[in-house]
Design a protein around this motif. Structure first.
Motif, PDB file in Angstrom:
ATOM      1  N   LYS A 242       0.877  -1.076   0.156  1.00  0.00           N
ATOM      2  CA  LYS A 242      -0.064  -0.088  -0.068  1.00  0.00           C
ATOM      3  C   LYS A 242       0.829   1.253   0.148  1.00  0.00           C
ATOM      4  N   ALA A 243       0.514   2.058  -0.910  1.00  0.00           N
ATOM      5  CA  ALA A 243       1.449   3.192  -0.951  1.00  0.00           C
ATOM      6  C   ALA A 243       0.699   4.663  -0.865  1.00  0.00           C
ATOM      7  N   GLU A 244      -0.454   4.947  -1.760  1.00  0.00           N
ATOM      8  CA  GLU A 244      -1.043   6.220  -1.636  1.00  0.00           C
ATOM      9  C   GLU A 244      -1.546   6.639  -0.338  1.00  0.00           C
ATOM     10  N   GLY A 245      -0.900   7.756  -0.081  1.00  0.00           N
ATOM     11  CA  GLY A 245      -1.494   8.493   1.382  1.00  0.00           C
ATOM     12  C   GLY A 245      -0.509   7.726   2.631  1.00  0.00           C
ATOM     13  N   GLU A 246       0.301   6.844   2.239  1.00  0.00           N
ATOM     14  CA  GLU A 246       1.366   6.511   3.222  1.00  0.00           C
ATOM     15  C   GLU A 246       2.305   7.308   3.311  1.00  0.00           C
ATOM     16  N   GLN A 247       3.118   7.129   4.479  1.00  0.00           N
ATOM     17  CA  GLN A 247       4.447   7.924   4.656  1.00  0.00           C
ATOM     18  C   GLN A 247       5.520   7.335   3.687  1.00  0.00           C
ATOM     19  N   PHE A 248       6.204   8.163   2.873  1.00  0.00           N
ATOM     20  CA  PHE A 248       7.319   7.481   2.217  1.00  0.00           C
ATOM     21  C   PHE A 248       8.212   6.728   2.920  1.00  0.00           C
ATOM     22  N   ASP A 249       8.412   5.308   2.633  1.00  0.00           N
ATOM     23  CA  ASP A 249       9.577   4.482   3.237  1.00  0.00           C
ATOM     24  C   ASP A 249      10.188   3.774   2.168  1.00  0.00           C
ATOM     25  N   PRO A 250      11.461   4.222   2.200  1.00  0.00           N
ATOM     26  CA  PRO A 250      12.581   3.983   1.103  1.00  0.00           C
ATOM     27  C   PRO A 250      12.768   2.555   1.041  1.00  0.00           C
ATOM     28  N   ASN A 251      12.390   1.585   2.304  1.00  0.00           N
ATOM     29  CA  ASN A 251      12.466   0.332   1.986  1.00  0.00           C
ATOM     30  C   ASN A 251      11.431  -0.482   1.242  1.00  0.00           C
TER      31      ASN A 251
END
Length: 198
Positions: free
Chosen positions: A147-156
């Motif tokens: 899940k990505a949209e709306g989440e805090q960016f995680d480089p992992n």
């Protein structure tokens, strides 16, 4: 002459006495030497036996240490093999699922096509059925969508390919998902390509 004879006799007697004393002293010295020699031999034997005992103890310690090291190495190897076996079982489908990711992407693109006729709608419906079936099989193997949209960016788990500005959202929040990312169990197969808020 008589005096000479007496002197000679005395001298001979003295010589005999001296020789007797010398012989007695020599015998005593020989006895003492043999006793000293025996003591030296005993002390050499004792030292030899002590050295042998010390070396045997060192050898026993070395053998025990070597045995313990071999046992520890064997236990480590067995544990490593067990972990490798568990990892191989856990990620056995990784290669296949990695190869299927572009296929899933193509199915998703095909499903986004607008249908204008009933014939294309039925084809799209068939494609959707195949896609869902394939998706169920991958989920059964442990594949999950990140899940990505709306989440805090995680480089992992995210790969930022763009930056955009949206004053209503926090800095570092994912604004758009450009390509889906997937995780197999706890390994990232492909990070999600995203656009991040500046």
């Amino acid at each position: 002459m008589i005096m000479r004879r007496i002197q000679v006799t005395e001298t001979t007697e003295n010589k005999d006495l001296v020789q007797g004393d010398v012989q007695a002293e020599t015998a005593t010295e020989e006895v003492e030497r043999s006793e000293v020699q025996e003591e030296i031999e005993l002390s050499v034997e004792e030292q030899y036996e002590a050295n042998v005992a010390e070396l045997q103890a060192k050898l026993d310690d070395d053998e025990e240490n070597r045995h313990l090291r071999l046992r520890a190495d064997f236990d480590n190897m067995r544990r490593r093999q067990q972990l490798d076996g568990e990892a191989a079982e856990k990620y056995r489908a990784q290669s296949l699922l990695s190869d299927l990711l572009p296929v899933l992407d193509n199915f998703e693109r095909a499903l986004q096509v607008e249908t204008t006729s009933e014939e294309t709608a039925s084809i799209i419906k068939g494609i959707e059925m195949v896609y869902r079936s394939l998706l169920e099989a991958t989920v059964f193997e442990g594949l999950q969508v990140i899940k990505a949209e709306g989440e805090q960016f995680d480089p992992n788990i995210h790969q930022a390919v763009m930056q955009e500005q949206d004053s209503e959202k926090e800095t570092g929040v994912v604004l758009r998902e450009l390509q889906k990312g997937y995780i197999l169990k706890d390994r990232v197969l492909r990070p999600t390509m995203v656009s991040v808020n500046e």
